[in-house]
Design a protein around this motif. Sequence first.
Motif, mmCIF file in Angstrom:
data_model
loop_
_atom_site.group_PDB
_atom_site.id
_atom_site.type_symbol
_atom_site.label_atom_id
_atom_site.label_comp_id
_atom_site.label_asym_id
_atom_site.label_seq_id
_atom_site.Cartn_x
_atom_site.Cartn_y
_atom_site.Cartn_z
ATOM 1 N N TRP A 289 -43.561 37.187 74.222
ATOM 2 C CA TRP A 289 -42.535 38.164 74.504
ATOM 3 C C TRP A 289 -42.631 39.366 75.330
ATOM 4 N N GLU A 290 -43.735 39.946 75.028
ATOM 5 C CA GLU A 290 -44.013 41.230 75.673
ATOM 6 C C GLU A 290 -44.404 41.089 77.463
ATOM 7 N N GLN A 291 -44.118 39.758 77.824
ATOM 8 C CA GLN A 291 -44.459 39.670 79.153
ATOM 9 C C GLN A 291 -43.230 39.179 79.967
ATOM 10 N N GLU A 293 -39.503 39.393 81.644
ATOM 11 C CA GLU A 293 -38.710 40.375 82.196
ATOM 12 C C GLU A 293 -37.483 39.812 82.944
ATOM 13 N N THR A 294 -37.195 38.487 82.343
ATOM 14 C CA THR A 294 -36.025 37.952 83.245
ATOM 15 C C THR A 294 -34.885 37.714 82.207
ATOM 16 N N HIS A 297 -34.174 39.704 78.900
ATOM 17 C CA HIS A 297 -34.846 39.767 77.774
ATOM 18 C C HIS A 297 -35.540 40.824 77.177
ATOM 19 N N LYS A 298 -35.815 41.893 78.269
ATOM 20 C CA LYS A 298 -36.257 43.112 78.032
ATOM 21 C C LYS A 298 -35.189 44.115 77.037
ATOM 22 N N ALA A 299 -33.997 43.817 77.383
ATOM 23 C CA ALA A 299 -33.090 44.673 76.682
ATOM 24 C C ALA A 299 -32.959 44.020 75.247
ATOM 25 N N VAL A 301 -35.346 42.741 73.722
ATOM 26 C CA VAL A 301 -36.582 43.034 72.883
ATOM 27 C C VAL A 301 -36.331 44.404 72.314
ATOM 28 N N GLU A 302 -35.746 45.192 73.158
ATOM 29 C CA GLU A 302 -35.526 46.813 72.917
ATOM 30 C C GLU A 302 -34.518 47.000 71.843
ATOM 31 N N THR A 311 -41.719 43.744 66.283
ATOM 32 C CA THR A 311 -41.873 42.991 67.476
ATOM 33 C C THR A 311 -41.045 41.553 67.373
#
Length: 408
Positions: A289-291, A293-294, A297-299, A301-302, A311
Amino acid sequence: MTKLNLSRRTVVGGLAATGVAMTTGPGAAQGAPVRVGELNSYSRMAAFAVPYRNAMQLAQDEINRAGGLAGLGGRPLEIVFRDDGSTPGDAVRVAEELVTRENVSFIAGAFLSNVGLALADFANQRKVLYLATEPLTDTLTMGSGNRFTFRVRANTYMQTKMLVDAAKGKGIKRWAIVAPNYEYGQSAAANFKKLMGAAVPGFEVVGEQFPALGRVDAGATVGALLQTKPDGIFNVLFGADLPAFVREGNTRGLFEGRTVVSLLTGEPEYILPLGEETPEGWITTGYPWEQIETNGHKAFVEAYRARFNDTPRLGSLLGYVVGYMIRDLFNKAKSTETEALIAALKGLKSDTVAGPVVMREIDQQSTLGAWVGETTLKGKLGTMKNWRYEDGANHMFPEAEVRAARRV
């Protein structure tokens, strides 16, 4: 991790927990809620099911703040959560209560494969839609498939095929298999034999161990595997069985000089408890999950970390994907009637934080994929390296096999 204490008769509706999402904001959903019944192993399989529930609630609240279900005039989505008891009998009873007492439009969920099969049979008998989210057994959408049952997550065949494709180039012929002794483990072992046997000339299984789910005798299991002297090990153990197996295997040198192919081990639910005992270089499916970026996905996670101070797990990703698939389903169907929902699910396309997902019509199996890579230790925590996302569409049962199994 957040703990959930539920009796099997307790309804945990997302709206009750976060009612302001329904009534505040200029675009908030309005009208009578559209209810979906979600039942899962929140007590027995909390490591997966609780993060799954959390993310599904997150998706629900985002949908409602954004105006609700557009295809149904902006009505809010309400997901009614119940514990399925982790047994087929309890799950069917809870499903009946959701349909008759809670007036849900359809049911979704389940973790264990035997529970999923029982709910599929219930759906077929009661003529109600069942969206199976986590059960991985192939038979759910193959030999036991019915027109009322659809599955979201990549099935056992699909995930095993991803791993075989990643490992076959090593040319290893002598393999041992260890898997939990129930439908999922047996199905995974059978798929591995079939797929690796077709991919590697001279492939043979020199030993098999099938401990009871949740009750592995790690010493005896590792000892038996060592006696077979395999060059490769196919591991299907997960949950509490996995750390015991890894610890004993590390102590006795089982994994030294051997290739290990492992279903699910790269998922945070299972790799995080391994800690510093995380083995290096196992070929596995998982969720780094921490890697990623498409696909927004990052939004995700945040938002998840802000909401739950934790997490995400693979369960979190699945719950979030399912929440938005439910939105897309109602928007396409423009109805809560079962037949309209079934018609809309066939070929349904959803843009998710894992990438585009399509519900294939012939077997009612989605193309949601999985991340395939290798286990590694980063600091004191296990994670994945050399990973890639495998689109489920490239690893599904051939249509000819589907037709034969489903007799279509």
